[in-house]
Design a protein around this motif. Structure first.
Motif, mmCIF file in Angstrom:
data_model
loop_
_atom_site.group_PDB
_atom_site.id
_atom_site.type_symbol
_atom_site.label_atom_id
_atom_site.label_comp_id
_atom_site.label_asym_id
_atom_site.label_seq_id
_atom_site.Cartn_x
_atom_site.Cartn_y
_atom_site.Cartn_z
ATOM 1 N N THR A 162 43.007 -5.019 -13.917
ATOM 2 C CA THR A 162 42.355 -4.280 -12.819
ATOM 3 C C THR A 162 42.871 -2.838 -12.772
ATOM 4 O O THR A 162 42.073 -1.891 -12.706
ATOM 5 N N ALA A 163 44.210 -2.687 -12.841
ATOM 6 C CA ALA A 163 44.797 -1.342 -12.786
ATOM 7 C C ALA A 163 44.200 -0.451 -13.882
ATOM 8 O O ALA A 163 43.903 0.726 -13.650
ATOM 9 N N ASN A 164 43.980 -1.029 -15.065
ATOM 10 C CA ASN A 164 43.438 -0.260 -16.190
ATOM 11 C C ASN A 164 41.975 0.141 -15.995
ATOM 12 O O ASN A 164 41.465 0.988 -16.722
ATOM 13 N N ALA A 165 41.295 -0.489 -15.026
ATOM 14 C CA ALA A 165 39.867 -0.209 -14.815
ATOM 15 C C ALA A 165 39.625 0.905 -13.801
ATOM 16 O O ALA A 165 38.539 1.499 -13.773
ATOM 17 N N VAL A 166 40.626 1.213 -12.966
ATOM 18 C CA VAL A 166 40.378 2.056 -11.793
ATOM 19 C C VAL A 166 39.933 3.480 -12.164
ATOM 20 O O VAL A 166 39.028 4.038 -11.533
ATOM 21 N N ASP A 167 40.517 4.044 -13.209
ATOM 22 C CA ASP A 167 40.128 5.403 -13.617
ATOM 23 C C ASP A 167 38.629 5.453 -13.950
ATOM 24 O O ASP A 167 37.903 6.314 -13.443
ATOM 25 N N SER A 168 38.153 4.515 -14.758
ATOM 26 C CA SER A 168 36.728 4.490 -15.129
ATOM 27 C C SER A 168 35.838 4.172 -13.930
ATOM 28 O O SER A 168 34.752 4.746 -13.795
ATOM 29 N N ILE A 169 36.297 3.271 -13.061
ATOM 30 C CA ILE A 169 35.510 2.927 -11.864
ATOM 31 C C ILE A 169 35.283 4.183 -11.015
ATOM 32 O O ILE A 169 34.166 4.481 -10.605
ATOM 33 N N CYS A 170 36.374 4.941 -10.787
ATOM 34 C CA CYS A 170 36.260 6.167 -9.981
ATOM 35 C C CYS A 170 35.321 7.167 -10.649
ATOM 36 O O CYS A 170 34.456 7.766 -9.992
ATOM 37 N N LYS A 171 35.492 7.360 -11.949
ATOM 38 C CA LYS A 171 34.663 8.336 -12.672
ATOM 39 C C LYS A 171 33.181 7.948 -12.601
ATOM 40 O O LYS A 171 32.329 8.787 -12.339
ATOM 41 N N ASN A 172 32.870 6.673 -12.851
ATOM 42 C CA ASN A 172 31.480 6.206 -12.815
ATOM 43 C C ASN A 172 30.860 6.374 -11.434
ATOM 44 O O ASN A 172 29.725 6.827 -11.302
ATOM 45 N N LEU A 173 31.614 6.006 -10.400
ATOM 46 C CA LEU A 173 31.068 6.087 -9.046
ATOM 47 C C LEU A 173 30.839 7.543 -8.639
ATOM 48 O O LEU A 173 29.843 7.856 -7.986
ATOM 49 N N LYS A 174 31.745 8.416 -9.047
ATOM 50 C CA LYS A 174 31.559 9.840 -8.736
ATOM 51 C C LYS A 174 30.283 10.368 -9.396
ATOM 52 O O LYS A 174 29.514 11.102 -8.796
ATOM 53 N N LYS A 175 30.075 9.945 -10.646
ATOM 54 C CA LYS A 175 28.871 10.351 -11.380
ATOM 55 C C LYS A 175 27.604 9.881 -10.668
ATOM 56 O O LYS A 175 26.579 10.541 -10.700
ATOM 57 N N LYS A 176 27.703 8.722 -10.011
ATOM 58 C CA LYS A 176 26.548 8.176 -9.294
ATOM 59 C C LYS A 176 26.391 8.764 -7.893
ATOM 60 O O LYS A 176 25.543 8.319 -7.130
ATOM 61 N N GLY A 177 27.270 9.710 -7.527
ATOM 62 C CA GLY A 177 27.125 10.377 -6.233
ATOM 63 C C GLY A 177 27.874 9.732 -5.089
ATOM 64 O O GLY A 177 27.504 9.875 -3.926
ATOM 65 N N TYR A 178 28.940 9.008 -5.402
ATOM 66 C CA TYR A 178 29.746 8.375 -4.354
ATOM 67 C C TYR A 178 31.007 9.183 -4.054
ATOM 68 O O TYR A 178 31.609 9.771 -4.957
ATOM 69 N N GLU A 179 31.411 9.123 -2.781
ATOM 70 C CA GLU A 179 32.770 9.518 -2.407
ATOM 71 C C GLU A 179 33.497 8.221 -2.071
ATOM 72 O O GLU A 179 32.937 7.355 -1.391
ATOM 73 N N MET A 180 34.734 8.081 -2.563
ATOM 74 C CA MET A 180 35.513 6.870 -2.304
ATOM 75 C C MET A 180 36.478 7.106 -1.157
ATOM 76 O O MET A 180 37.344 7.972 -1.245
ATOM 77 N N VAL A 181 36.300 6.349 -0.076
ATOM 78 C CA VAL A 181 37.041 6.575 1.159
ATOM 79 C C VAL A 181 37.713 5.277 1.598
ATOM 80 O O VAL A 181 37.474 4.222 1.019
ATOM 81 N N THR A 182 38.535 5.351 2.637
ATOM 82 C CA THR A 182 39.192 4.143 3.128
ATOM 83 C C THR A 182 38.206 3.342 3.996
ATOM 84 O O THR A 182 37.144 3.854 4.383
ATOM 85 N N VAL A 183 38.566 2.116 4.345
ATOM 86 C CA VAL A 183 37.708 1.263 5.166
ATOM 87 C C VAL A 183 37.431 1.919 6.526
ATOM 88 O O VAL A 183 36.286 2.003 6.967
ATOM 89 N N THR A 184 38.495 2.401 7.176
ATOM 90 C CA THR A 184 38.314 3.025 8.497
ATOM 91 C C THR A 184 37.465 4.290 8.392
ATOM 92 O O THR A 184 36.600 4.547 9.241
ATOM 93 N N GLU A 185 37.684 5.075 7.332
ATOM 94 C CA GLU A 185 36.862 6.274 7.133
ATOM 95 C C GLU A 185 35.398 5.905 6.907
ATOM 96 O O GLU A 185 34.492 6.576 7.418
ATOM 97 N N LEU A 186 35.153 4.831 6.150
ATOM 98 C CA LEU A 186 33.783 4.393 5.887
ATOM 99 C C LEU A 186 33.086 4.013 7.198
ATOM 100 O O LEU A 186 31.935 4.411 7.440
ATOM 101 N N ALA A 187 33.790 3.261 8.057
ATOM 102 C CA ALA A 187 33.223 2.878 9.355
ATOM 103 C C ALA A 187 32.900 4.130 10.174
ATOM 104 O O ALA A 187 31.828 4.225 10.784
ATOM 105 N N ALA A 188 33.822 5.104 10.172
ATOM 106 C CA ALA A 188 33.622 6.338 10.949
ATOM 107 C C ALA A 188 32.420 7.129 10.421
ATOM 108 O O ALA A 188 31.581 7.598 11.190
ATOM 109 N N ILE A 189 32.319 7.247 9.092
ATOM 110 C CA ILE A 189 31.223 7.997 8.468
ATOM 111 C C ILE A 189 29.883 7.343 8.817
ATOM 112 O O ILE A 189 28.890 8.017 9.070
ATOM 113 N N LYS A 190 29.871 6.009 8.849
ATOM 114 C CA LYS A 190 28.631 5.279 9.148
ATOM 115 C C LYS A 190 28.391 5.158 10.660
ATOM 116 O O LYS A 190 27.434 4.516 11.092
ATOM 117 N N GLY A 191 29.296 5.731 11.465
ATOM 118 C CA GLY A 191 29.119 5.718 12.923
ATOM 119 C C GLY A 191 29.279 4.345 13.546
ATOM 120 O O GLY A 191 28.750 4.082 14.631
#
Ligand SMILES: [Zn+2]
Length: 298
Positions: A257-286
């Motif tokens: 899993t640890a070896n996958a995180v760099d690629s996961i972040c890169k792929n998601l960024k390419k798809k237009g995602y920002e990666m945030v914490t759970v509490t931040e996600l709840a706040a962003i979604k109101g």
């Protein structure tokens, strides 16, 4: 260069340095791009008249309320909410790009002495944040620094019980002890207690959640990383199952899993995602989060 010219050059250099220093110090609020927004990520916050915690509160705001961010200094945002202009503490607000999608990566069962540093390096490299659901009995003097690093990177600390038992088989007092002992260990290294929790195996009932006394966070994307232990599979699974508002379950105690995180972040960024914490996600979604309630996505 003759003596006079050299003297003039040195004089002009000194003048440049002396004149620009105060100007830079005064212009401490850096402009923020127009597509950035702020969402309140604490239960209550205030817009202040001045950049000081004790200055007059112009308006009180609740969790999840949105604001325009005009500028930022090290600890403060200069903000606008309707017709009110003022300042808010950065620690009360998550800044996000309103044109992007948002997702919460979560890691259970850590800290892992060999594996968690690799996850943190990947998050730092990609400027991503995640939420770590920690097992209290794994927090000790050798893993404690990992908690400090997690907090420093803006990651969120979650409580995943003390010894990872099936909580539905325990009485209320034992459940309470599972979470309070873990919080004690978390506080020892971060100075704070967990903001959210996750029961082992996601197994809970009304009495477990009542005793746990925190917002209960499960997931909408179950990667089964613990079962397959396959880096390539995990990368493509997250890539094809990511959704706006999703919570992704992984485990930072497996090297695959640890070896996958760099690629996961890169792929998601390419798809237009920002990666945030759970509490931040709840706040962003109101959305709000309440103790004793279970959340799968926002
Ligand atoms: Zn677990």
């Amino acid at each position: 260069m003759n003596k006079k010219k050299r003297y003039l050059l040195i004089l002009s250099l000194m003048l440049t340095v002396c004149c620009t220093l105060p100007v830079n110090a005064a212009a401490r609020f850096k402009k923020v791009p127009a597509d950035m927004r702020g969402a309140v990520k604490v239960s209550s916050a205030a817009i202040r008249e001045k950049k000081a915690g004790r200055s007059r509160a112009l308006q009180k705001l609740r969790f999840g309320e949105k604001i325009r961010i005009l500028g930022q200094s090290e600890k403060w945002y200069e903000i606008k909410k309707g017709s009110v202009k003022g300042y808010m503490k950065k620690s009360d607000v998550v800044m996000y790009n309103k044109e992007k999608k948002h997702i919460a990566l979560t890691f259970d069962d850590g800290p892992g002495l060999k594996t968690t540093p690799k996850v943190l390096n990947a998050l730092k490299k990609n400027k991503c944040r995640a939420t770590f659901f920690l097992v209290g009995s794994s927090i000790n003097s050798s893993t404690g620094n990992l908690l400090k690093r997690e907090a420093k990177l803006g990651c969120e600390t979650g409580n995943h019980s003390y010894s990872h038992p099936l909580l539905t088989g325990l009485g209320s007092a034992a459940v309470r002890s599972q979470f309070s002992r873990t919080n004690k260990n978390i506080k020892k290294y971060t100075g704070r207690t967990a903001t959210v929790c996750r029961t082992p195996y996601g197994s809970s009932n009304g009495s477990v959640l009542g005793a746990a006394g925190c917002p209960h966070i499960l997931w909408s994307v179950d990667t089964l990383d613990w079962k397959y232990r396959n880096t390539g599979r995990l990368i493509s699974y997250v890539n094809s199952n990511a959704r706006d508002g999703a919570i992704v379950l992984m485990h930072d105690i497996h090297m695959s899993t640890a070896n996958a995180v760099d690629s996961i972040c890169k792929n998601l960024k390419k798809k237009g995602y920002e990666m945030v914490t759970v509490t931040e996600l709840a706040a962003i979604k109101g959305k709000t989060m309440r103790a004793g309630r279970t959340y799968y996505s926002f």
